[in-house]
Design a protein around this motif. Sequence first.
Motif, PDB file in Angstrom:
ATOM      1  N   THR A 358      60.382  51.392  48.485  1.00 35.83           N
ATOM      2  CA  THR A 358      60.445  50.136  47.729  1.00 35.83           C
ATOM      3  C   THR A 358      59.179  49.316  47.923  1.00 35.83           C
ATOM      4  N   PHE A 359      58.477  49.494  49.050  1.00 35.98           N
ATOM      5  CA  PHE A 359      57.201  48.804  49.258  1.00 35.98           C
ATOM      6  C   PHE A 359      56.208  49.209  48.180  1.00 35.98           C
ATOM      7  N   PHE A 360      56.129  50.500  47.887  1.00 33.24           N
ATOM      8  CA  PHE A 360      55.180  50.960  46.871  1.00 33.24           C
ATOM      9  C   PHE A 360      55.699  50.718  45.450  1.00 33.24           C
ATOM     10  N   SER A 361      57.013  50.675  45.282  1.00 38.30           N
ATOM     11  CA  SER A 361      57.562  50.496  43.928  1.00 38.30           C
ATOM     12  C   SER A 361      57.785  49.033  43.574  1.00 38.30           C
ATOM     13  N   TYR A 362      57.686  48.125  44.546  1.00 37.86           N
ATOM     14  CA  TYR A 362      58.014  46.720  44.278  1.00 37.86           C
ATOM     15  C   TYR A 362      57.201  46.132  43.115  1.00 37.86           C
ATOM     16  N   PRO A 363      55.877  46.350  43.040  1.00 38.52           N
ATOM     17  CA  PRO A 363      55.148  45.774  41.901  1.00 38.52           C
ATOM     18  C   PRO A 363      55.695  46.221  40.549  1.00 38.52           C
ATOM     19  N   PHE A 364      56.189  47.463  40.484  1.00 41.58           N
ATOM     20  CA  PHE A 364      56.759  47.953  39.232  1.00 41.58           C
ATOM     21  C   PHE A 364      58.149  47.353  39.001  1.00 41.58           C
ATOM     22  N   THR A 365      58.913  47.198  40.088  1.00 43.09           N
ATOM     23  CA  THR A 365      60.222  46.542  39.968  1.00 43.09           C
ATOM     24  C   THR A 365      60.061  45.117  39.465  1.00 43.09           C
ATOM     25  N   ALA A 366      59.090  44.389  40.023  1.00 48.47           N
ATOM     26  CA  ALA A 366      58.874  42.999  39.626  1.00 48.47           C
ATOM     27  C   ALA A 366      58.433  42.885  38.174  1.00 48.47           C
ATOM     28  N   THR A 367      57.834  43.950  37.647  1.00 47.16           N
ATOM     29  CA  THR A 367      57.330  43.908  36.271  1.00 47.16           C
ATOM     30  C   THR A 367      58.344  44.420  35.263  1.00 47.16           C
ATOM     31  N   PHE A 368      59.015  45.527  35.583  1.00 49.13           N
ATOM     32  CA  PHE A 368      59.865  46.183  34.598  1.00 49.13           C
ATOM     33  C   PHE A 368      61.358  45.992  34.855  1.00 49.13           C
ATOM     34  N   THR A 405      32.747  45.737  50.785  1.00 46.51           N
ATOM     35  CA  THR A 405      32.104  44.574  50.186  1.00 46.51           C
ATOM     36  C   THR A 405      32.956  43.326  50.431  1.00 46.51           C
ATOM     37  N   PRO A 406      32.404  42.124  50.212  1.00 42.29           N
ATOM     38  CA  PRO A 406      33.225  40.906  50.345  1.00 42.29           C
ATOM     39  C   PRO A 406      34.490  40.951  49.487  1.00 42.29           C
ATOM     40  N   LEU A 407      34.383  41.491  48.258  1.00 37.55           N
ATOM     41  CA  LEU A 407      35.578  41.597  47.417  1.00 37.55           C
ATOM     42  C   LEU A 407      36.601  42.522  48.059  1.00 37.55           C
ATOM     43  N   ALA A 408      36.144  43.620  48.626  1.00 33.16           N
ATOM     44  CA  ALA A 408      37.073  44.546  49.289  1.00 33.16           C
ATOM     45  C   ALA A 408      37.785  43.854  50.446  1.00 33.16           C
ATOM     46  N   TRP A 409      37.062  43.038  51.198  1.00 38.23           N
ATOM     47  CA  TRP A 409      37.706  42.324  52.308  1.00 38.23           C
ATOM     48  C   TRP A 409      38.733  41.317  51.799  1.00 38.23           C
ATOM     49  N   LEU A 410      38.458  40.668  50.677  1.00 38.54           N
ATOM     50  CA  LEU A 410      39.452  39.756  50.096  1.00 38.54           C
ATOM     51  C   LEU A 410      40.705  40.523  49.679  1.00 38.54           C
ATOM     52  N   LEU A 411      40.528  41.737  49.184  1.00 40.64           N
ATOM     53  CA  LEU A 411      41.689  42.545  48.803  1.00 40.64           C
ATOM     54  C   LEU A 411      42.446  43.026  50.039  1.00 40.64           C
ATOM     55  N   VAL A 412      41.743  43.248  51.152  1.00 43.48           N
ATOM     56  CA  VAL A 412      42.432  43.528  52.417  1.00 43.48           C
ATOM     57  C   VAL A 412      43.326  42.359  52.787  1.00 43.48           C
ATOM     58  N   LEU A 413      42.806  41.154  52.611  1.00 44.00           N
ATOM     59  CA  LEU A 413      43.590  39.950  52.887  1.00 44.00           C
ATOM     60  C   LEU A 413      44.841  39.900  52.013  1.00 44.00           C
ATOM     61  N   ALA A 414      44.681  40.185  50.720  1.00 45.92           N
ATOM     62  CA  ALA A 414      45.814  40.130  49.795  1.00 45.92           C
ATOM     63  C   ALA A 414      46.857  41.201  50.115  1.00 45.92           C
ATOM     64  N   LEU A 415      46.404  42.428  50.332  1.00 44.81           N
ATOM     65  CA  LEU A 415      47.348  43.511  50.610  1.00 44.81           C
ATOM     66  C   LEU A 415      47.987  43.358  51.986  1.00 44.81           C
ATOM     67  N   GLY A 416      47.245  42.826  52.947  1.00 47.58           N
ATOM     68  CA  GLY A 416      47.826  42.566  54.261  1.00 47.58           C
ATOM     69  C   GLY A 416      48.933  41.536  54.197  1.00 47.58           C
ATOM     70  N   TYR A 417      48.697  40.482  53.414  1.00 47.69           N
ATOM     71  CA  TYR A 417      49.748  39.483  53.212  1.00 47.69           C
ATOM     72  C   TYR A 417      50.969  40.116  52.557  1.00 47.69           C
ATOM     73  N   TYR A 418      50.732  40.941  51.527  1.00 47.45           N
ATOM     74  CA  TYR A 418      51.844  41.582  50.829  1.00 47.45           C
ATOM     75  C   TYR A 418      52.674  42.430  51.792  1.00 47.45           C
ATOM     76  N   LEU A 434      52.317  34.830  44.664  1.00 42.72           N
ATOM     77  CA  LEU A 434      51.360  34.066  43.852  1.00 42.72           C
ATOM     78  C   LEU A 434      50.147  33.590  44.648  1.00 42.72           C
ATOM     79  N   PRO A 435      50.273  33.183  45.922  1.00 41.00           N
ATOM     80  CA  PRO A 435      49.068  32.740  46.638  1.00 41.00           C
ATOM     81  C   PRO A 435      47.937  33.759  46.669  1.00 41.00           C
ATOM     82  N   VAL A 436      48.248  35.056  46.697  1.00 35.27           N
ATOM     83  CA  VAL A 436      47.181  36.069  46.739  1.00 35.27           C
ATOM     84  C   VAL A 436      46.965  36.725  45.380  1.00 35.27           C
ATOM     85  N   TYR A 437      47.721  36.326  44.375  1.00 34.17           N
ATOM     86  CA  TYR A 437      47.574  36.942  43.056  1.00 34.17           C
ATOM     87  C   TYR A 437      46.184  36.716  42.461  1.00 34.17           C
ATOM     88  N   PRO A 438      45.548  35.535  42.656  1.00 38.03           N
ATOM     89  CA  PRO A 438      44.178  35.393  42.134  1.00 38.03           C
ATOM     90  C   PRO A 438      43.227  36.448  42.675  1.00 38.03           C
TER      91      PRO A 438
END
Length: 649
Positions: A358-368, A405-418, A434-438
Amino acid sequence: MVTGALHTLVWLPVWCGLLGLVGLGLLWPARGWLAQQAGLTQTVLAWWGGYAWLGWGGMFAGLTVGYGPAAVALMILPLAGLGCWHLRHLKFTHVAGLGWALAALLGMALLSLPTALTPPTEADTLAYHFALPQLYGAANGLLFAPVAVTFAGPQFTHMVSTLALALGGEPLLLAHAWLSTLLAGAAMLALARLWLPLHWAAVVGMVFLGTPILTYAFSNGTVELRQAGLMAAAALALALYAQQRRVVPAALFAALLGGVVASKTFGLFLLPPAAAVWFGLAWRRYDATFWRHTAWVAVVGLAVAAPWYVSNWWHYGSPVFPAAWQLFGSPFWSAAQQAFMQQVYLNTELMVPRTMGTFFSYPFTATFAGAAVDSDRTGLGPFLPLSMLAAVLVLAQSWYARRLTPLAWLLVLALGYYALWFFVGVSGRSRHLLPVYPLLLVGLAVVLHGWWPLFPRWVRMGLVGSVAVVVLAQSGMAVLLNRTAAQALLQGQSRAAYLSTQAAHYGAAELANAQLGPGDKLLVTSLRNTLYYLHVPYFQNQVEYTQAIPLATGTPAQVWRALQQGGFDAWLTAQGPAAPTPLEDAVAGNATLRALVAQQCAALVATRPGAFRASRTVVGFGVQPLVYQLYRFTPATCGLNTPVVQATS
């Protein structure tokens, strides 16, 4: 109602200017650094810096000088004056062509303006996002009560709302709510501009402002919307630090991230990945300068994020009350209360099992399958799965290149929070992402932009068409959600007439206001939508959130004793056409109320017919008839009164 709308329109540019000037005043010591940044970056950091100052300072104002207009002005005007001086010496650069992009964001926001020009009606907003600032303003200071989620939650964003309400009343409160959502979009635009051309960044900003949860709550008090703005600004500051290695963006990152953490307990899940990202950005460059910057980040971050958790520990016995109540020995919670909360709230709030699948499927559950995770109306839209996949691709590519890259580190932050939110959090509602969605949206856009030249023409046309359809659909939803408010304004509808159809249980508030006076104290359990519109002293004893009045765990005699000690005079409740289930009865406290009536401790004094609409927007979703009931407590005849034993001489 039209007069209030005009006042809100007047406050919009004034509050926008004040927030920016306060931020510029705060950044006066860093004026040399700020002058070197792009104009949009300067503006976004000033706006959200001003917001962070009010969120941080609002707590200390409530503990000391209070929330009178003079006190609020003292927090704002000196810094705004310094900001004016700063503005005179600030040269905005790299602003050419931004006008149309900002106009596009403003156009998306204007679709949701009607709800900012009419009284608030959303449930959580009426229950505590606006009700708590109203209580603090009336008390001219902070109030403390051991009630989970509401009083006992970190309230950084509520402090800004409190100051806005104290300074300009409801018109400024609504203007602030709408404007802060728009400013979150501006922060999103500034962040995207670090890696994307302007037209790409503008589209990303429009998609973000059209996200269903933003469209639904644009002018409400929903905390996650403000967290998203703070997080986007914090990510902007962190990316600038990665480029420049200067102390100012490091301190700004800490302050803005601290604001996210101090706004909601789930913000704590940002701390471990943020620490990893901070040290990862400086990989193999741990020199004296880095440790000096790290000290700044730690001090500023703790100063901003910690006060509410320290306050909760002091007042409620646990920094994350009611969680960890046993560990810290909180006297305001019990095993029985925890079991009740688990039964009626936590068991249903998770929504999906906590497994790797469900961790990997959650984004699809939230969408569909949005209804499963409260994502049908208040979700993140169709780009969540793609943005998660894009984040994984960016990280995989960076790992293969042996350089993040800096962008990759920001995505680490987002995925770590998730990951932490998913496996440790107590709620499965998608809006908590939503806080990490941007960060995730920017990652998706950067991946698509990098691959754009490789796509065949038909793929590019399909992607452009898909994004256009999404933006148009989101715009249409905004128009639909704001249609009733716009019609009410055009027709000159009265405030009471509008609220009677749009604010759930408004009739219950009118009943209590008509029957009670300023000397009465009202108990409310399940009718939380009434709180913002009550004009009499009240306490909301939501049964699963508190045992201040032990409706879930106490006997009628214990409840009666707590009511008398609390000085309560009346109880507001509602009765539907069908008999409630035992669980519904327990959540409303009705079983205890019936016991009090049987013991002649309470008597029904007034009723009023009402209705609960399943949707404020779509009439066809149905209406449930209700009868609102007001009971008066009758200590003179109560059979539960504790006998007074007189000492004999």
